[in-house]
Each structure stands twice: as C-alpha cells, then as structure tokens.
Design a protein around this motif. Structure first.
Motif, PDB file in Angstrom:
ATOM      1  N   PRO A 156      17.048 -27.179  -1.270  1.00  0.00           N
ATOM      2  CA  PRO A 156      17.463 -28.003  -2.586  1.00  0.00           C
ATOM      3  C   PRO A 156      18.600 -27.667  -3.187  1.00  0.00           C
ATOM      4  O   PRO A 156      19.323 -27.138  -2.434  1.00  0.00           O
ATOM      5  CB  PRO A 156      16.180 -26.945  -3.111  1.00  0.00           C
ATOM      6  CG  PRO A 156      16.155 -25.940  -1.876  1.00  0.00           C
ATOM      7  CD  PRO A 156      16.522 -26.212  -1.050  1.00  0.00           C
ATOM      8  N   PRO A 157      19.497 -28.494  -3.896  1.00  0.00           N
ATOM      9  CA  PRO A 157      18.292 -29.338  -4.840  1.00  0.00           C
ATOM     10  C   PRO A 157      18.487 -30.604  -3.617  1.00  0.00           C
ATOM     11  O   PRO A 157      20.043 -31.802  -3.008  1.00  0.00           O
ATOM     12  CB  PRO A 157      19.467 -29.588  -5.776  1.00  0.00           C
ATOM     13  CG  PRO A 157      20.640 -29.284  -5.797  1.00  0.00           C
ATOM     14  CD  PRO A 157      20.342 -27.927  -4.824  1.00  0.00           C
ATOM     15  N   SER A 158      17.840 -31.462  -3.495  1.00  0.00           N
ATOM     16  CA  SER A 158      16.916 -32.432  -2.411  1.00  0.00           C
ATOM     17  C   SER A 158      16.690 -33.929  -3.750  1.00  0.00           C
ATOM     18  O   SER A 158      15.789 -33.756  -4.214  1.00  0.00           O
ATOM     19  CB  SER A 158      16.413 -31.763  -1.392  1.00  0.00           C
ATOM     20  OG  SER A 158      16.150 -33.094  -0.874  1.00  0.00           O
ATOM     21  N   ILE A 159      17.365 -35.066  -3.621  1.00  0.00           N
ATOM     22  CA  ILE A 159      17.142 -35.852  -4.142  1.00  0.00           C
ATOM     23  C   ILE A 159      15.963 -36.461  -4.427  1.00  0.00           C
ATOM     24  O   ILE A 159      14.524 -37.009  -4.824  1.00  0.00           O
ATOM     25  CB  ILE A 159      18.016 -37.225  -4.406  1.00  0.00           C
ATOM     26  CG1 ILE A 159      19.238 -36.596  -5.254  1.00  0.00           C
ATOM     27  CG2 ILE A 159      17.608 -38.320  -4.951  1.00  0.00           C
ATOM     28  CD1 ILE A 159      20.626 -36.778  -5.723  1.00  0.00           C
ATOM     29  N   VAL A 160      16.062 -36.554  -2.006  1.00  0.00           N
ATOM     30  CA  VAL A 160      14.822 -37.250  -1.093  1.00  0.00           C
ATOM     31  C   VAL A 160      13.425 -36.866  -1.921  1.00  0.00           C
ATOM     32  O   VAL A 160      12.455 -36.793  -2.216  1.00  0.00           O
ATOM     33  CB  VAL A 160      15.237 -37.210   0.356  1.00  0.00           C
ATOM     34  CG1 VAL A 160      13.734 -37.410   0.046  1.00  0.00           C
ATOM     35  CG2 VAL A 160      16.251 -38.572   0.195  1.00  0.00           C
ATOM     36  N   MET A 161      13.565 -34.832  -1.942  1.00  0.00           N
ATOM     37  CA  MET A 161      12.447 -34.312  -2.295  1.00  0.00           C
ATOM     38  C   MET A 161      12.422 -34.633  -4.222  1.00  0.00           C
ATOM     39  O   MET A 161      11.005 -34.213  -4.478  1.00  0.00           O
ATOM     40  CB  MET A 161      12.844 -32.573  -2.280  1.00  0.00           C
ATOM     41  CG  MET A 161      13.051 -32.529  -0.765  1.00  0.00           C
ATOM     42  SD  MET A 161      12.721 -30.822  -0.493  1.00  0.00           S
ATOM     43  CE  MET A 161      12.026 -30.298   1.441  1.00  0.00           C
ATOM     44  N   ILE A 162      13.396 -35.335  -4.930  1.00  0.00           N
ATOM     45  CA  ILE A 162      12.465 -35.127  -6.268  1.00  0.00           C
ATOM     46  C   ILE A 162      11.408 -36.524  -6.258  1.00  0.00           C
ATOM     47  O   ILE A 162      10.790 -36.816  -6.708  1.00  0.00           O
ATOM     48  CB  ILE A 162      14.059 -35.506  -7.067  1.00  0.00           C
ATOM     49  CG1 ILE A 162      14.983 -33.718  -7.072  1.00  0.00           C
ATOM     50  CG2 ILE A 162      13.585 -35.754  -8.568  1.00  0.00           C
ATOM     51  CD1 ILE A 162      15.900 -34.404  -7.874  1.00  0.00           C
ATOM     52  N   LEU A 163      12.028 -37.514  -5.662  1.00  0.00           N
ATOM     53  CA  LEU A 163      11.216 -38.215  -5.466  1.00  0.00           C
ATOM     54  C   LEU A 163       9.958 -38.245  -4.405  1.00  0.00           C
ATOM     55  O   LEU A 163       8.779 -39.096  -5.292  1.00  0.00           O
ATOM     56  CB  LEU A 163      12.133 -39.775  -4.966  1.00  0.00           C
ATOM     57  CG  LEU A 163      13.102 -39.893  -5.275  1.00  0.00           C
ATOM     58  CD1 LEU A 163      14.059 -40.879  -5.054  1.00  0.00           C
ATOM     59  CD2 LEU A 163      12.820 -40.823  -6.708  1.00  0.00           C
ATOM     60  N   PHE A 164      10.165 -37.649  -3.764  1.00  0.00           N
ATOM     61  CA  PHE A 164       8.789 -37.045  -2.895  1.00  0.00           C
ATOM     62  C   PHE A 164       7.510 -36.581  -3.895  1.00  0.00           C
ATOM     63  O   PHE A 164       6.246 -36.528  -4.244  1.00  0.00           O
ATOM     64  CB  PHE A 164       8.576 -36.454  -1.819  1.00  0.00           C
ATOM     65  CG  PHE A 164       7.623 -35.952  -1.153  1.00  0.00           C
ATOM     66  CD1 PHE A 164       7.290 -37.329  -0.591  1.00  0.00           C
ATOM     67  CD2 PHE A 164       6.627 -35.016  -0.986  1.00  0.00           C
ATOM     68  CE1 PHE A 164       6.243 -37.328   0.663  1.00  0.00           C
ATOM     69  CE2 PHE A 164       5.876 -34.671  -0.815  1.00  0.00           C
ATOM     70  CZ  PHE A 164       5.026 -36.044  -0.336  1.00  0.00           C
ATOM     71  N   ALA A 165       8.349 -35.386  -4.863  1.00  0.00           N
ATOM     72  CA  ALA A 165       7.279 -35.268  -6.035  1.00  0.00           C
ATOM     73  C   ALA A 165       6.681 -36.143  -6.444  1.00  0.00           C
ATOM     74  O   ALA A 165       5.516 -35.325  -7.316  1.00  0.00           O
ATOM     75  CB  ALA A 165       8.390 -33.804  -6.770  1.00  0.00           C
ATOM     76  N   VAL A 166       8.072 -36.693  -7.233  1.00  0.00           N
ATOM     77  CA  VAL A 166       7.045 -37.976  -7.992  1.00  0.00           C
ATOM     78  C   VAL A 166       5.986 -38.683  -7.648  1.00  0.00           C
ATOM     79  O   VAL A 166       4.674 -38.800  -8.384  1.00  0.00           O
ATOM     80  CB  VAL A 166       7.952 -38.592  -8.884  1.00  0.00           C
ATOM     81  CG1 VAL A 166       7.471 -39.401  -9.674  1.00  0.00           C
ATOM     82  CG2 VAL A 166       9.125 -37.607  -9.293  1.00  0.00           C
ATOM     83  N   ALA A 167       6.409 -39.377  -6.402  1.00  0.00           N
ATOM     84  CA  ALA A 167       5.033 -39.917  -5.674  1.00  0.00           C
ATOM     85  C   ALA A 167       3.873 -39.260  -5.749  1.00  0.00           C
ATOM     86  O   ALA A 167       2.779 -39.593  -5.028  1.00  0.00           O
ATOM     87  CB  ALA A 167       5.608 -40.681  -4.727  1.00  0.00           C
ATOM     88  N   ALA A 168       4.068 -37.892  -4.280  1.00  0.00           N
ATOM     89  CA  ALA A 168       2.787 -37.138  -4.465  1.00  0.00           C
ATOM     90  C   ALA A 168       2.230 -36.471  -5.714  1.00  0.00           C
ATOM     91  O   ALA A 168       1.929 -35.768  -5.827  1.00  0.00           O
ATOM     92  CB  ALA A 168       3.486 -36.731  -3.349  1.00  0.00           C
ATOM     93  N   GLU A 169       3.379 -36.518  -6.655  1.00  0.00           N
ATOM     94  CA  GLU A 169       2.521 -35.690  -7.799  1.00  0.00           C
ATOM     95  C   GLU A 169       2.139 -34.282  -7.334  1.00  0.00           C
ATOM     96  O   GLU A 169       1.565 -33.626  -7.367  1.00  0.00           O
ATOM     97  CB  GLU A 169       0.921 -36.259  -8.551  1.00  0.00           C
ATOM     98  CG  GLU A 169       0.943 -37.329  -8.604  1.00  0.00           C
ATOM     99  CD  GLU A 169       0.097 -38.480  -9.205  1.00  0.00           C
ATOM    100  OE1 GLU A 169      -1.156 -38.072  -9.134  1.00  0.00           O
ATOM    101  OE2 GLU A 169      -0.082 -39.572  -9.807  1.00  0.00           O
TER     102      GLU A 169
END
Length: 452
Positions: A156-169
């Motif tokens: 962290p902070p990872s942009i990829v993980m931000i997007l996964f968190a959004v996609a997976a709620e």
C-alpha cells in the motif's frame, strides 16, 4: 440471440479491437457502445456519459490521482537514488548486499510511489549500473529491479488494490493491510534468492581467478565508514517518515483514503521542495504534467472499463458466465486454479487495471459462492498480476528495464526475471496453504470478518 452467443461475440470483438493496436480505453469503450446500439434499447446510448460518470463517482477512486501525484513527486526527484545509496551503504557487508539493497529499495520506493514502472525506472537507473560495475551479471541485475518493481501494486498504497476494492465492494483499508504480509514475504524471497545467486556467482568468480583467470569486479571489497553511512540518512528519513505518517493517518482512523492520498501528495511536494530544492515552476511542471497525463489515461481506462462491465451486466453476459462456472461444479481449489490461470493469460496482454475491471463481474460471484474470502483473493490475484508485469511476451516492467539499460539483451532480461516469476508462484502456494499471511494483520487491526 441468447446471452451465450452475445457473450461470445462480445469477447471476440474485444480481442479483435485490442489486437488491432487500438488503445485499451478506446477498444473497451467502442465495443461497449457498439453492443449498446445493437442489443440495448435505443435510449441507452443517450445515457453513456451518465453511466460512466455514475460508475466513476466514487470517493475511493478520487484517491488515485492524488496517490499518482505523490508517486510522481518522489519519482521525479533523486529520492530513489538516495534511498538506494543509503540502504547499500548499510548492507554492503552482507553477502549479496548490493542485490538485497536493491530489493529493499524497490520495496520502500514502491510503498512510497505506488507505481511499478516508476519504481523500476527510479531504482533501476541507479541500481543496475552499480550492480554491473560490481560484477553482477546483467540479466541478474535486471531481474532484481524488474521483480522488485512489481511490489508497487502489492504494497500500500496500491492503485490496483484501490480498483479491486471498488470492483469487489470490499474495505480498502482491510485490503491495504492484507497486502503488507505477502509483500514482506516476497521481499524476503527475492532478497534470499539475490543472496544465494550472488554467493554462487562469487564462488565461481573466485574459482576462475584462482585458476589464473581475470578477476571479477564482484571480488572487490567495499568500505563505508560510520560517518559515510550517517551522512546519507538525512535525505532518506523524511520520506520514510512520510510513508509511516500516511499509514498511521489511514489505519489510525484519522483520515479517509482520499484524504490520506491528498495529505501524502502535498507532503511529498513539500519534502522535495525542502530536500532537493524542487520548488520553481519549471521544476514542478514535469511532476504535474506527469500526474495529469497518467491520471487522465488511467481514469479514462477505468471509465471505459466500468462502462464495458455495465453492458456485460445489462446483457446478462457476466451473470451467465458466472452461472456457467458455478454449473461446472468444480471443487473450490480447481475453480481457484482455473481462475488464476485465466488471470495469468490475460496478464500477458493486459495491464492489471483492465484485468480487474473486466473480469470482476465474472469471477467474483463464483469465488464468493465457493466460500473464498475476497480480501484474501484480492491479494492472491494481485501477486498473479505481478507475474504478468515481468512475464513475456508483454511484461511491462521488462520494457521499462530495456529503456533504463538498453544495452542488456532482451533475452538476458527475460532469463533474469524467470526465477522471480517462480518465487511469486511459490508465494501463491504459500498463501493458499497459510491464508493468515494475508488475513492476520487486517483481522488484528480492524477485527475479524465472517468471510474466512
């Protein structure tokens, strides 16, 4: 026309446009609009901009440009070179210490910048020449930097993980915490291999020299006084403090992810102004231009990917594909292996951002139905996508390294990264056997969930 046929056409059309050389954002947007026109009500086309805006109107996504600003501020300064030099000075007596120093420098810089290409470029431009000058094989030196750079999407902070968190709620804070344990595990695996490989090369170089051959540069001794080591710390410590401060603000509940990103960006600009005297408009302009360019490109890909996913959902393509996967009645581990293999193949051709947003509607429902913790899977998927960053034929970090060290043959770079791909595979196996590597820290800090 049934959903299966429409889905097959949708997938085939996407591949045709991508392999035509069209930019990813345009390819995804074009195929989505085409299928909206062909298979959705006529009024749907009038809502394209509204759909894209609504999908992107997430406070979590706001943190992406701000984290990019923080990374650009650090990446455009001499912070990477200074960080590498300091770690090297303190670790030079360890066998393979220079290689290990590069791994640690990549990990710390990746955690500060949040970008794999930026890490490869910043640390590689200083680290690769230094390693080669001290007798490291060119492919080995390139492999260390290319693999170390991949940590940018895991720590962290990872942009990829931000997007996964959004996609997976899923909770972004929990996901960030879950990446720390596996990230440190990969750092240790990479550092261990670097030490083992150096000792092996050192023994061979010593054997050749004792037999009357040429003395390799890796046999030369280096010396740093305590004064030399101490002199390097003042430029490095503020950035370490920045990294720790950002993490404390986020996990201590003092700020939201977006507020933390904004704070990190402003503090990074302040630090490079104080430490490197980067404050004049002409000096700051490249940082802001790089941030604007990368943010625009990334947000455009995100917007078109979300529109693409919306059309998939409306036409029941994603639901149908998920139901088909569930209908196969695979055992949960065979299901996981099949999905991760699918992600690996996509990683040969697509960046992690597109993989997450395109596949999430299809793969997450079956995984959730099979009882997998999506936070744990997010970390696992991130490591698999890391493999794609250094795996031929289209490993992004491979080409970043070629840009940093153009005289190293592509064949040597590829052979240099393959042992690290194998180590990532080992990390995936260990995470499957011991999921607590990822889940223990978020459970300890934020409390356990019922997902595992």
């Amino acid at each position: 026309m049934n959903a299966t046929t429409i889905g097959a056409l949708y997938g085939a059309g996407t591949l045709v446009l991508m392999f035509s050389g069209m930019p990813i954002a345009f390819a995804l947007g074009a195929i989505a609009v085409l299928f909206m026109w062909a298979f959705m009500p006529g009024a749907a086309l009038d809502t394209v901009t509204q759909n894209v805006y609504e999908e992107m109107a997430s406070i979590t996504l706001l943190s992406i440009p701000l984290f990019i600003l923080k990374g650009a501020a650090i990446g455009k300064s001499r912070a990477g070179a200074d960080l590498y030099s300091a770690i090297h000075a303190w670790m030079h007596k360890v066998p393979g210490g220079l290689g290990i120093a590069n791994v640690f420098a990549c990990a710390l810089f990746a955690a500060m910048a949040g970008s794999s290409p930026a890490t490869c470029s910043a640390i590689g431009s200083a680290g690769i020449p230094e390693m080669r000058a001290r007798g490291y094989q060119p492919g080995f030196a390139a492999g260390i930097i290319a693999a170390g750079g991949t940590l940018g999407i895991l720590l962290p902070p990872s942009i990829v993980m931000i997007l996964f968190a959004v996609a997976a709620e899923q909770s972004l804070g929990r996901l960030f915490l879950a990446g720390i344990g596996p990230g440190l595990m990969l750092v240790l695996l990479f550092a261990g291999y670097a030490a083992w490989k150096f000792k092996r090369d050192y023994a061979e170089a010593l054997r050749v020299y004792e037999a009357g051959g040429v003395k390799s540069a890796c046999l030369n001794e280096e010396h740093f006084t305590l004064a030399d080591k101490t002199r390097m710390l003042p430029r490095v410590l503020p950035f370490i403090v920045l990294l720790i401060g950002v993490m404390v603000a986020l996990y201590g509940g003092f700020a939201t992810p977006s507020e933390t990103a904004g704070l990190g960006g402003l503090l990074a600009l302040a630090l490079i102004a104080v430490i490197y005297k980067v404050w004049k408009p002409a000096q700051v302009k490249p940082i802001l231009a790089s941030t604007l360019k990368e943010s625009t490109m990334l947000m455009f890909i995100i917007g078109m990917s979300l529109l693409y996913s919306y059309v998939m959902s409306y036409l029941h393509i994603s639901q149908g594909a998920a139901e088909w996967i569930v209908g196969l009645q695979l055992s949960r581990w065979v299901l996981l292996a099949a999905i991760l293999t699918f992600v690996i193949v996509l990683g040969f051709f697509l960046p992690p951002v597109s993989i997450i947003l395109m596949t999430a509607p299809i793969i997450l429902p079956p995984l959730k139905a099979a009882g997998f913790d999506l936070i744990w899977f997010g970390v696992l998927m991130t490591i698999v996508m890391e493999m794609g960053l250094i795996h031929p034929p289209v490993g992004l970090n491979i080409f970043v390294i070629k840009n940093v060290a153009p005289d190293i043959p592509l064949k040597d770079v590829i052979w240099g990264v393959m042992p690290f791909v194998a180590l990532m595979f080992v990390a995936v196996i260990l995470l499957c056997l011991f999921p607590g590597i990822a889940t223990a820290l978020p459970d300890m800090v934020m409390g356990p969930t019922t997902g595992h």
